[in-house]
Design a protein around this motif. Structure first.
Motif, PDB file in Angstrom:
ATOM      1  N   MET A   1       0.827  -1.193   0.000  1.00  0.00           N
ATOM      2  CA  MET A   1       0.000   0.000   0.000  1.00  0.00           C
ATOM      3  C   MET A   1       0.874   1.262   0.000  1.00  0.00           C
ATOM      4  O   MET A   1       0.561   2.226  -0.679  1.00  0.00           O
ATOM      5  N   VAL A   2       1.918   1.227   0.795  1.00  0.00           N
ATOM      6  CA  VAL A   2       2.811   2.382   0.890  1.00  0.00           C
ATOM      7  C   VAL A   2       3.482   2.634  -0.458  1.00  0.00           C
ATOM      8  O   VAL A   2       3.555   3.784  -0.901  1.00  0.00           O
ATOM      9  N   CYS A   3       3.912   1.567  -1.119  1.00  0.00           N
ATOM     10  CA  CYS A   3       4.576   1.731  -2.418  1.00  0.00           C
ATOM     11  C   CYS A   3       3.623   2.324  -3.452  1.00  0.00           C
ATOM     12  O   CYS A   3       4.026   3.167  -4.252  1.00  0.00           O
ATOM     13  N   ILE A   4       2.373   1.881  -3.417  1.00  0.00           N
ATOM     14  CA  ILE A   4       1.400   2.411  -4.370  1.00  0.00           C
ATOM     15  C   ILE A   4       1.164   3.897  -4.118  1.00  0.00           C
ATOM     16  O   ILE A   4       1.091   4.699  -5.044  1.00  0.00           O
ATOM     17  N   LYS A   5       1.062   4.279  -2.856  1.00  0.00           N
ATOM     18  CA  LYS A   5       0.866   5.698  -2.537  1.00  0.00           C
ATOM     19  C   LYS A   5       2.086   6.516  -2.949  1.00  0.00           C
ATOM     20  O   LYS A   5       1.952   7.665  -3.380  1.00  0.00           O
ATOM     21  N   LEU A   6       3.270   5.939  -2.842  1.00  0.00           N
ATOM     22  CA  LEU A   6       4.466   6.645  -3.291  1.00  0.00           C
ATOM     23  C   LEU A   6       4.447   6.824  -4.811  1.00  0.00           C
ATOM     24  O   LEU A   6       4.798   7.889  -5.322  1.00  0.00           O
ATOM     25  N   LEU A   7       4.029   5.778  -5.532  1.00  0.00           N
ATOM     26  CA  LEU A   7       3.959   5.876  -6.985  1.00  0.00           C
ATOM     27  C   LEU A   7       2.890   6.865  -7.442  1.00  0.00           C
ATOM     28  O   LEU A   7       3.050   7.548  -8.442  1.00  0.00           O
ATOM     29  N   GLU A   8       1.794   6.917  -6.701  1.00  0.00           N
ATOM     30  CA  GLU A   8       0.719   7.847  -7.048  1.00  0.00           C
ATOM     31  C   GLU A   8       1.065   9.287  -6.700  1.00  0.00           C
ATOM     32  O   GLU A   8       0.361  10.203  -7.090  1.00  0.00           O
ATOM     33  N   GLN A   9       2.126   9.480  -5.966  1.00  0.00           N
ATOM     34  CA  GLN A   9       2.566  10.806  -5.503  1.00  0.00           C
ATOM     35  C   GLN A   9       1.436  11.517  -4.752  1.00  0.00           C
ATOM     36  O   GLN A   9       1.105  12.668  -5.009  1.00  0.00           O
ATOM     37  N   ASP A  10       0.880  10.785  -3.801  1.00  0.00           N
ATOM     38  CA  ASP A  10      -0.234  11.287  -2.995  1.00  0.00           C
ATOM     39  C   ASP A  10       0.311  12.260  -1.943  1.00  0.00           C
ATOM     40  O   ASP A  10       0.979  11.861  -0.987  1.00  0.00           O
ATOM     41  N   SER A  11       0.005  13.549  -2.124  1.00  0.00           N
ATOM     42  CA  SER A  11       0.547  14.572  -1.213  1.00  0.00           C
ATOM     43  C   SER A  11      -0.006  14.425   0.199  1.00  0.00           C
ATOM     44  O   SER A  11       0.698  14.678   1.182  1.00  0.00           O
ATOM     45  N   PHE A  13      -0.737  11.664   1.664  1.00  0.00           N
ATOM     46  CA  PHE A  13      -0.002  10.562   2.273  1.00  0.00           C
ATOM     47  C   PHE A  13       1.365  11.034   2.767  1.00  0.00           C
ATOM     48  O   PHE A  13       1.782  10.710   3.875  1.00  0.00           O
ATOM     49  N   TRP A  14       2.058  11.823   1.908  1.00  0.00           N
ATOM     50  CA  TRP A  14       3.374  12.339   2.307  1.00  0.00           C
ATOM     51  C   TRP A  14       3.243  13.196   3.569  1.00  0.00           C
ATOM     52  O   TRP A  14       4.033  13.064   4.504  1.00  0.00           O
ATOM     53  N   ASN A  15       2.244  14.071   3.592  1.00  0.00           N
ATOM     54  CA  ASN A  15       2.076  14.964   4.744  1.00  0.00           C
ATOM     55  C   ASN A  15       1.693  14.201   5.998  1.00  0.00           C
ATOM     56  O   ASN A  15       2.114  14.562   7.108  1.00  0.00           O
ATOM     57  N   SER A  16       0.887  13.153   5.886  1.00  0.00           N
ATOM     58  CA  SER A  16       0.472  12.400   7.071  1.00  0.00           C
ATOM     59  C   SER A  16       1.641  11.668   7.711  1.00  0.00           C
ATOM     60  O   SER A  16       1.669  11.472   8.914  1.00  0.00           O
ATOM     61  N   LEU A  17       2.622  11.270   6.902  1.00  0.00           N
ATOM     62  CA  LEU A  17       3.802  10.599   7.444  1.00  0.00           C
ATOM     63  C   LEU A  17       4.885  11.577   7.866  1.00  0.00           C
ATOM     64  O   LEU A  17       5.821  11.189   8.561  1.00  0.00           O
ATOM     65  N   GLY A  18       4.769  12.798   7.427  1.00  0.00           N
ATOM     66  CA  GLY A  18       5.795  13.790   7.726  1.00  0.00           C
ATOM     67  C   GLY A  18       7.072  13.559   6.941  1.00  0.00           C
ATOM     68  O   GLY A  18       8.139  13.964   7.375  1.00  0.00           O
ATOM     69  N   GLY A  24      14.929   9.963  -5.890  1.00  0.00           N
ATOM     70  CA  GLY A  24      14.817   8.646  -6.527  1.00  0.00           C
ATOM     71  C   GLY A  24      13.380   8.162  -6.576  1.00  0.00           C
ATOM     72  O   GLY A  24      12.936   7.587  -7.568  1.00  0.00           O
ATOM     73  N   ILE A  25      12.647   8.395  -5.515  1.00  0.00           N
ATOM     74  CA  ILE A  25      11.246   7.955  -5.461  1.00  0.00           C
ATOM     75  C   ILE A  25      10.396   8.789  -6.415  1.00  0.00           C
ATOM     76  O   ILE A  25       9.480   8.280  -7.045  1.00  0.00           O
ATOM     77  N   LEU A  26      10.705  10.058  -6.532  1.00  0.00           N
ATOM     78  CA  LEU A  26       9.936  10.912  -7.422  1.00  0.00           C
ATOM     79  C   LEU A  26      10.139  10.545  -8.891  1.00  0.00           C
ATOM     80  O   LEU A  26       9.279  10.783  -9.725  1.00  0.00           O
ATOM     81  N   ASN A  27      11.262   9.944  -9.230  1.00  0.00           N
ATOM     82  CA  ASN A  27      11.528   9.556 -10.611  1.00  0.00           C
ATOM     83  C   ASN A  27      10.828   8.253 -11.006  1.00  0.00           C
ATOM     84  O   ASN A  27      10.705   7.959 -12.187  1.00  0.00           O
ATOM     85  N   MET A  28      10.369   7.495 -10.033  1.00  0.00           N
ATOM     86  CA  MET A  28       9.721   6.211 -10.345  1.00  0.00           C
ATOM     87  C   MET A  28       8.481   6.393 -11.219  1.00  0.00           C
ATOM     88  O   MET A  28       8.320   5.668 -12.199  1.00  0.00           O
ATOM     89  N   PRO A  29       7.572   7.328 -10.924  1.00  0.00           N
ATOM     90  CA  PRO A  29       6.424   7.511 -11.825  1.00  0.00           C
ATOM     91  C   PRO A  29       6.832   7.929 -13.235  1.00  0.00           C
ATOM     92  O   PRO A  29       6.195   7.533 -14.209  1.00  0.00           O
TER      93      PRO A  29
END
Length: 131
Positions: A1-11, A13-18, A24-29
């Motif tokens: 689930m975390v990987c999918i949210k990272l690929l979706e670039q869900d803002s 999700f990023w903010n909730s985790l701080g 490197g992660i941003l280049n995956m999409p």
């Protein structure tokens, strides 16, 4: 689930985790878009549906489809060889019924009652009384 949210670039999700996004992660999409010729969200959705389809194919067993009466009639009437002779036979039957049996009864009734009633209607009675 975390990987999918990272690929979706869900803002959210990023903010909730701080977390702060890493390069490197941003280049995956972007890499996914190049490889699949589609955006990351569409690729993820397509992969989900493919996974669901595989699950359904392996788990759901459908009984052999039975041909309904309508399907049986359709297969005969629309047959390459029998279709036109059946059509001609049906058209001859419709013509025969409409011209000889039922058609004659309806025509005779129309001539005897309806046409006679119109011809000899109330106007004929008043016209005859005036002479």
């Amino acid at each position: 689930m975390v990987c999918i949210k990272l690929l979706e670039q869900d803002s959210k999700f990023w903010n909730s985790l701080g977390w702060q996004p890493e390069t490197g992660i941003l280049n995956m999409p972007v890499n996914l878009k190049k490889e699949y010729d589609d955006d990351a969200e569409s690729v993820i959705t397509d992969q989900r549906y493919q996974y669901i389809q595989k699950l359904i194919e392996t788990t759901v067993k459908k009984p052999a489809a039975k041909m309904s009466v309508s399907d049986g009639i359709d297969s005969i009437v629309t047959n390459r060889i029998l279709g036109i002779p059946i059509f001609v036979l049906v058209m001859w039957g419709v013509y025969y019924v409409s011209v000889t049996t039922l058609g004659t009864l309806v025509t005779d009734w129309t001539n005897d009652t309806f046409v006679a009633a119109v011809r000899d209607g109330p106007e004929a009675e008043t016209a005859g009384a005036s002479y």
